[in-house]
Design a protein around this motif. Structure first.
Motif, PDB file in Angstrom:
ATOM      1  N   TYR A 136      46.533  35.175  35.007  1.00 40.82           N
ATOM      2  CA  TYR A 136      47.195  34.934  35.543  1.00 40.82           C
ATOM      3  C   TYR A 136      47.125  35.543  37.274  1.00 40.82           C
ATOM      4  O   TYR A 136      46.924  35.622  38.254  1.00 40.82           O
ATOM      5  CB  TYR A 136      48.897  34.691  35.983  1.00 40.82           C
ATOM      6  N   LEU A 137      46.810  36.843  36.958  1.00 44.36           N
ATOM      7  CA  LEU A 137      46.244  38.165  37.708  1.00 44.36           C
ATOM      8  C   LEU A 137      44.187  38.978  37.542  1.00 44.36           C
ATOM      9  O   LEU A 137      44.014  39.224  36.856  1.00 44.36           O
ATOM     10  CB  LEU A 137      46.779  39.004  38.398  1.00 44.36           C
ATOM     11  N   PRO A 138      43.922  38.706  38.727  1.00 41.14           N
ATOM     12  CA  PRO A 138      42.092  39.139  38.828  1.00 41.14           C
ATOM     13  C   PRO A 138      42.676  40.822  37.680  1.00 41.14           C
ATOM     14  O   PRO A 138      43.905  41.660  37.715  1.00 41.14           O
ATOM     15  CB  PRO A 138      42.129  40.211  39.881  1.00 41.14           C
ATOM     16  N   ARG A 139      41.602  41.528  36.556  1.00 41.42           N
ATOM     17  CA  ARG A 139      41.861  42.438  36.654  1.00 41.42           C
ATOM     18  C   ARG A 139      42.174  44.072  37.001  1.00 41.42           C
ATOM     19  O   ARG A 139      41.331  43.922  38.594  1.00 41.42           O
ATOM     20  CB  ARG A 139      40.168  42.669  35.653  1.00 41.42           C
ATOM     21  N   MET A 140      42.904  44.595  36.600  1.00 38.71           N
ATOM     22  CA  MET A 140      43.241  46.014  37.180  1.00 38.71           C
ATOM     23  C   MET A 140      42.652  47.073  36.676  1.00 38.71           C
ATOM     24  O   MET A 140      42.835  46.339  35.104  1.00 38.71           O
ATOM     25  CB  MET A 140      44.191  46.290  37.761  1.00 38.71           C
ATOM     26  N   GLU A 141      42.906  48.539  36.606  1.00 37.01           N
ATOM     27  CA  GLU A 141      43.030  49.767  36.083  1.00 37.01           C
ATOM     28  C   GLU A 141      44.233  49.626  35.600  1.00 37.01           C
ATOM     29  O   GLU A 141      45.038  49.606  36.150  1.00 37.01           O
ATOM     30  CB  GLU A 141      42.108  50.721  37.005  1.00 37.01           C
ATOM     31  N   ILE A 142      43.626  50.202  33.975  1.00 31.69           N
ATOM     32  CA  ILE A 142      45.203  50.971  33.252  1.00 31.69           C
ATOM     33  C   ILE A 142      45.031  51.225  32.256  1.00 31.69           C
ATOM     34  O   ILE A 142      43.582  51.361  31.450  1.00 31.69           O
ATOM     35  CB  ILE A 142      45.642  49.127  32.404  1.00 31.69           C
ATOM     36  N   LYS A 143      45.809  52.789  33.035  1.00 30.66           N
ATOM     37  CA  LYS A 143      45.401  53.542  31.727  1.00 30.66           C
ATOM     38  C   LYS A 143      46.934  53.637  30.882  1.00 30.66           C
ATOM     39  O   LYS A 143      48.031  53.862  31.612  1.00 30.66           O
ATOM     40  CB  LYS A 143      45.862  54.574  33.320  1.00 30.66           C
ATOM     41  N   LEU A 188      48.929  51.805  36.256  1.00 26.62           N
ATOM     42  CA  LEU A 188      48.337  51.000  37.597  1.00 26.62           C
ATOM     43  C   LEU A 188      48.503  51.547  38.523  1.00 26.62           C
ATOM     44  O   LEU A 188      49.399  51.387  39.046  1.00 26.62           O
ATOM     45  CB  LEU A 188      49.169  49.227  37.013  1.00 26.62           C
ATOM     46  N   PRO A 189      46.888  52.069  38.757  1.00 31.67           N
ATOM     47  CA  PRO A 189      47.043  53.152  40.488  1.00 31.67           C
ATOM     48  C   PRO A 189      47.483  51.545  41.294  1.00 31.67           C
ATOM     49  O   PRO A 189      48.435  52.246  41.971  1.00 31.67           O
ATOM     50  CB  PRO A 189      45.506  53.458  40.415  1.00 31.67           C
ATOM     51  N   ARG A 190      46.487  50.652  41.308  1.00 30.39           N
ATOM     52  CA  ARG A 190      46.791  49.914  42.452  1.00 30.39           C
ATOM     53  C   ARG A 190      48.569  49.472  42.085  1.00 30.39           C
ATOM     54  O   ARG A 190      48.947  49.369  44.196  1.00 30.39           O
ATOM     55  CB  ARG A 190      45.699  48.592  42.083  1.00 30.39           C
ATOM     56  N   HIS A 218      36.260  39.933  44.664  1.00 28.35           N
ATOM     57  CA  HIS A 218      35.586  41.687  44.723  1.00 28.35           C
ATOM     58  C   HIS A 218      37.172  42.413  44.652  1.00 28.35           C
ATOM     59  O   HIS A 218      36.385  43.639  44.309  1.00 28.35           O
ATOM     60  CB  HIS A 218      35.999  41.545  46.547  1.00 28.35           C
ATOM     61  N   THR A 219      37.900  42.718  44.672  1.00 28.64           N
ATOM     62  CA  THR A 219      39.075  43.302  44.339  1.00 28.64           C
ATOM     63  C   THR A 219      38.816  43.778  42.314  1.00 28.64           C
ATOM     64  O   THR A 219      39.636  44.956  41.969  1.00 28.64           O
ATOM     65  CB  THR A 219      40.366  43.255  44.940  1.00 28.64           C
ATOM     66  N   ALA A 220      38.597  42.741  41.701  1.00 32.46           N
ATOM     67  CA  ALA A 220      39.016  42.671  40.528  1.00 32.46           C
ATOM     68  C   ALA A 220      37.938  43.714  39.580  1.00 32.46           C
ATOM     69  O   ALA A 220      37.516  44.634  40.251  1.00 32.46           O
ATOM     70  CB  ALA A 220      38.257  41.076  39.834  1.00 32.46           C
ATOM     71  N   SER A 221      38.704  45.302  38.413  1.00 30.02           N
ATOM     72  CA  SER A 221      37.899  45.682  38.095  1.00 30.02           C
ATOM     73  C   SER A 221      36.454  45.698  36.906  1.00 30.02           C
ATOM     74  O   SER A 221      36.639  43.936  37.132  1.00 30.02           O
ATOM     75  CB  SER A 221      38.914  46.707  36.963  1.00 30.02           C
ATOM     76  N   ARG A 226      36.525  48.647  28.121  1.00 31.19           N
ATOM     77  CA  ARG A 226      37.103  50.094  27.611  1.00 31.19           C
ATOM     78  C   ARG A 226      35.632  50.275  26.782  1.00 31.19           C
ATOM     79  O   ARG A 226      34.641  50.887  25.713  1.00 31.19           O
ATOM     80  CB  ARG A 226      37.892  50.197  26.358  1.00 31.19           C
ATOM     81  N   ILE A 227      34.503  49.407  28.264  1.00 33.05           N
ATOM     82  CA  ILE A 227      32.758  50.061  27.243  1.00 33.05           C
ATOM     83  C   ILE A 227      32.229  50.699  27.900  1.00 33.05           C
ATOM     84  O   ILE A 227      32.187  51.626  28.756  1.00 33.05           O
ATOM     85  CB  ILE A 227      32.125  48.808  28.052  1.00 33.05           C
ATOM     86  N   PRO A 228      31.099  51.752  27.196  1.00 33.03           N
ATOM     87  CA  PRO A 228      30.765  53.139  28.045  1.00 33.03           C
ATOM     88  C   PRO A 228      30.314  52.652  28.430  1.00 33.03           C
ATOM     89  O   PRO A 228      28.923  51.450  28.592  1.00 33.03           O
ATOM     90  CB  PRO A 228      29.865  52.905  26.797  1.00 33.03           C
TER      91      PRO A 228
END
Length: 620
Positions: A319-326, A338-340, A595-598, A605-607
């Motif tokens: 439903y939404l673009p990928r974002m950084e998830i800690k 989620l920082p953003r 463009h904003t997608a992680s 979680r790929i090295p």
């Protein structure tokens, strides 16, 4: 589990006594602090909470769980699964109904975000405004102090809430105990207020006020805001602890306090503007303000955590673009950050506090998103009752139709507040809805373009007349469809002339269940000539982890060694087409979202030192 549920599930509805009765009698509702109006309002409030929260959510809707998880997305998933098990005679009917269910779920999701922007602001400001009951001169410090509390709360999100979370339950247990004791003391002094338990008083007030009662409904609805959290947070604690907490602790505490406030107004109508804080003697108001502020911080934390959780689900479901998830806890799956989302939410709430300046003004904006979300829940629950629970449709329509009447009345009442601020949650929900629908439609078009130009993997292998010279190691190619040849693989073969001795075509699927058991995590197929097809499955509450999925392939004959493995990822460069099926505005917005997608390597979680990105252009 019951105490834990108090700290997470009931924060929003638990802080409603701070402002509900005050707003009902002060905020232009036409209600007077007379005996008839006080008893009528309390009667409507009591039965609204009983029907909407106790019967609709706690008794009925909480029966609908997707592998233990609740919320609007879980309801939509159950409805879709039930639809798949029923025959639809109309050609294309199943597809249209499924799209309709998805659209309703997206509306509910959008309304949730609209509510989440307002809840922390109005809760914290209502508590801090209690200082005005001590000294009117403190009014000038309400906005700065509220901003300080809220900004600190958002700054602390990155540290996680595991440590603070242990205090949430006991603090809320004290809070509900204080609510009950303060209310009970006033009820003992003025027991006549208990006459409001008779629904006749509410019906008489409705008859007396006519259409004017809708202005009162717009404030009374504040007593049920947060009811949807009981269902949305069911996966954290389970159905039974939430039900026990509501029936044994929360409901008695809330009702005693509301009726205690009503008794105090009957005794002294002049206290109505600060009725909650007038429940205690003057020298105890500061202590009550401090406890209230702590309770509202907990309520705000619960909303913020809910936004993080629901956003992750939305990302996983596309439903939404990928974002950084800690992940802020090594042991608690639900502890994410989620920082953003955190900073966007903080900016919106800070703007609200500064722009509106008081909880009175914010009350005009509060309620519309909540009641809209409740109507969405009732609609999807009706579908689940017919398709999954196998209720006869007249019975289901009668039950959920009757329970939707209060929601509909509250929704209409809050629609009257659109000029006073009710436009705000609608604006937020509209922006979220536009974002979700644009992203989903854009990804559908991109996916269709990739499928149309893709070569089936079995055809590629058949055309390999001889096996080219191989290089040592393993190459992993991520793709949306493991049955087709990944574009990154063809680019690598064409331009770099490289073919590894072991090639893994990996497809990561998000299932419509919260979590996938480890025994069903991966599916491996040997294709011959050193090629393997791997499907890794994750639930919508899980974070994909590609290296972990590959380690799970060892029992299937794939020896994964990270230092001998290269990950090839496709990076799509979207180019605006002259005639786009998205339309000009949505096309440009979709490209901006992309463009904003992680980056894929971060999300999966790929090295980073093992990842190679190969791009191609796609017109949209």
């Amino acid at each position: 589990m019951v105490v834990g549920a108090l700290g997470v599930v009931f924060g929003d509805i638990g802080t409603s006594p701070l402002y509900t009765l005050r707003e009902t009698f002060v905020h232009g509702s036409g209600m007077r602090p007379s005996a008839e109006h006080v008893l009528g309002v309390l009667s409507i409030l009591f039965w609204a909470v009983t029907l909407t929260v106790t019967i609709k959510y706690v008794t009925l809707i909480m029966r609908a769980d997707n592998k233990g998880e609740g919320g609007v997305l879980a309801l939509a998933t159950l409805a879709s699964q039930g639809l798949a098990g029923r025959n639809v005679n109309i050609e294309g009917g199943t597809r249209r109904l499924r799209r309709l269910i998805t659209a309703v779920a997206v509306i509910g999701l959008s309304l949730f975000y609209g509510d989440a922007v307002i809840t922390p602001a109005i809760s914290v400001m209502s508590a801090v405004e209690g200082l005005s009951a001590v000294e009117p001169g403190f009014s000038a410090y309400v906005v700065p102090l509220s901003l300080l509390i809220l900004v600190l709360l958002f700054i602390l999100q990155a540290r996680g809430t595991a440590g603070v979370g242990r205090l949430f339950g006991p603090v809320m247990l004290i809070w509900f105990g204080v609510l009950g004791v303060l209310g009970l003391w006033q009820i003992i002094r003025h027991p006549a207020v208990l006459l409001a338990l008779n629904p006749i008083y509410g019906l008489e007030l409705i008859a007396d006020r006519g259409l004017g009662i809708f202005w009162a409904f717009g404030s009374i609805v504040l007593a049920v805001t947060g009811a949807e959290a009981l269902y949305a947070d069911m996966g954290h604690f389970g159905r039974r602890p939430i039900r026990l907490a509501w029936l044994a602790i929360v409901l008695p505490g809330l009702m005693l306090n509301y009726f205690g406030q009503g008794a105090l107004i009957l005794d002294d109508p002049s206290v109505v503007k600060q009725v909650f804080f007038k429940l205690v003697p003057q020298d105890m108001i500061v202590a009550l303000v401090a406890l209230s502020a702590l309770a509202t911080v907990i309520a705000s934390q619960a909303v913020i955590s809910g936004v993080f959780s629901l956003t992750r689900q939305a990302i996983q479901l596309g439903y939404l673009p990928r974002m950084e998830i800690k992940h802020t806890s090594e042991t608690e799956i639900g502890q994410i950050y989620l920082p953003r989302v955190n900073w966007l939410l903080m900016a919106a709430i800070v703007a609200l506090v500064i722009g509106f300046g008081s909880s009175d003004r914010l009350a005009g904006a509060y309620g519309l998103a909540v009641t809209g979300a409740m109507l969405v829940d009732a609609t999807l629950a009706l579908v689940v009752a017919i398709l999954v629970w196998r209720w006869r449709w007249p019975v289901a329509a009668l039950v959920f139709g009757a329970l939707a009447i209060p929601d509909l009345a509250f929704f209409v009442a809050n629609a009257l507040k659109i000029p006073e601020g009710g436009w705000l949650p609608l604006l937020v929900a509209g922006l979220i809805f536009y974002t979700i629908t644009t992203w989903r439609r854009g990804r559908e078009l991109v996916g269709a373009e990739l499928v149309e130009s893709a070569l089936p993997l079995d055809q590629f292998l058949d055309r390999m007349e001889r096996v080219p010279d191989r290089v040592a190691g393993t190459a992993v190619f991520l793709t949306a469809d493991a049955s087709t040849t990944p574009p990154a693989f063809l680019h690598n073969l064409k331009h770099n002339k490289i073919l590894h001795e072991r090639v893994i075509v990996l497809e990561v699927d998000t299932m419509d269940v919260p979590r996938v058991p480890d025994s069903k995590r991966v599916e491996v197929e040997r294709l011959g000539k050193g090629f393997y097809s791997v499907k890794a499955r994750y639930g919508f509450m899980e974070q994909p982890d590609v290296p972990a999925a590959l380690r799970a392939c060892r029992p299937h004959g794939i020896a994964y060694d990270e230092m001998e493995t290269s990950f090839f990822l496709g990076r799509e460069t979207l180019v605006p087409a002259q005639r786009s099926r998205l339309g000009r505005w949505r096309r440009d917005f979709f490209i901006s979202l992309s463009h904003t997608a992680s980056a894929s390597k971060t999300f999966f979680r790929i090295p980073p030192n093992r990842a190679i990105e190969l791009g191609n252009q796609i017109q949209v």
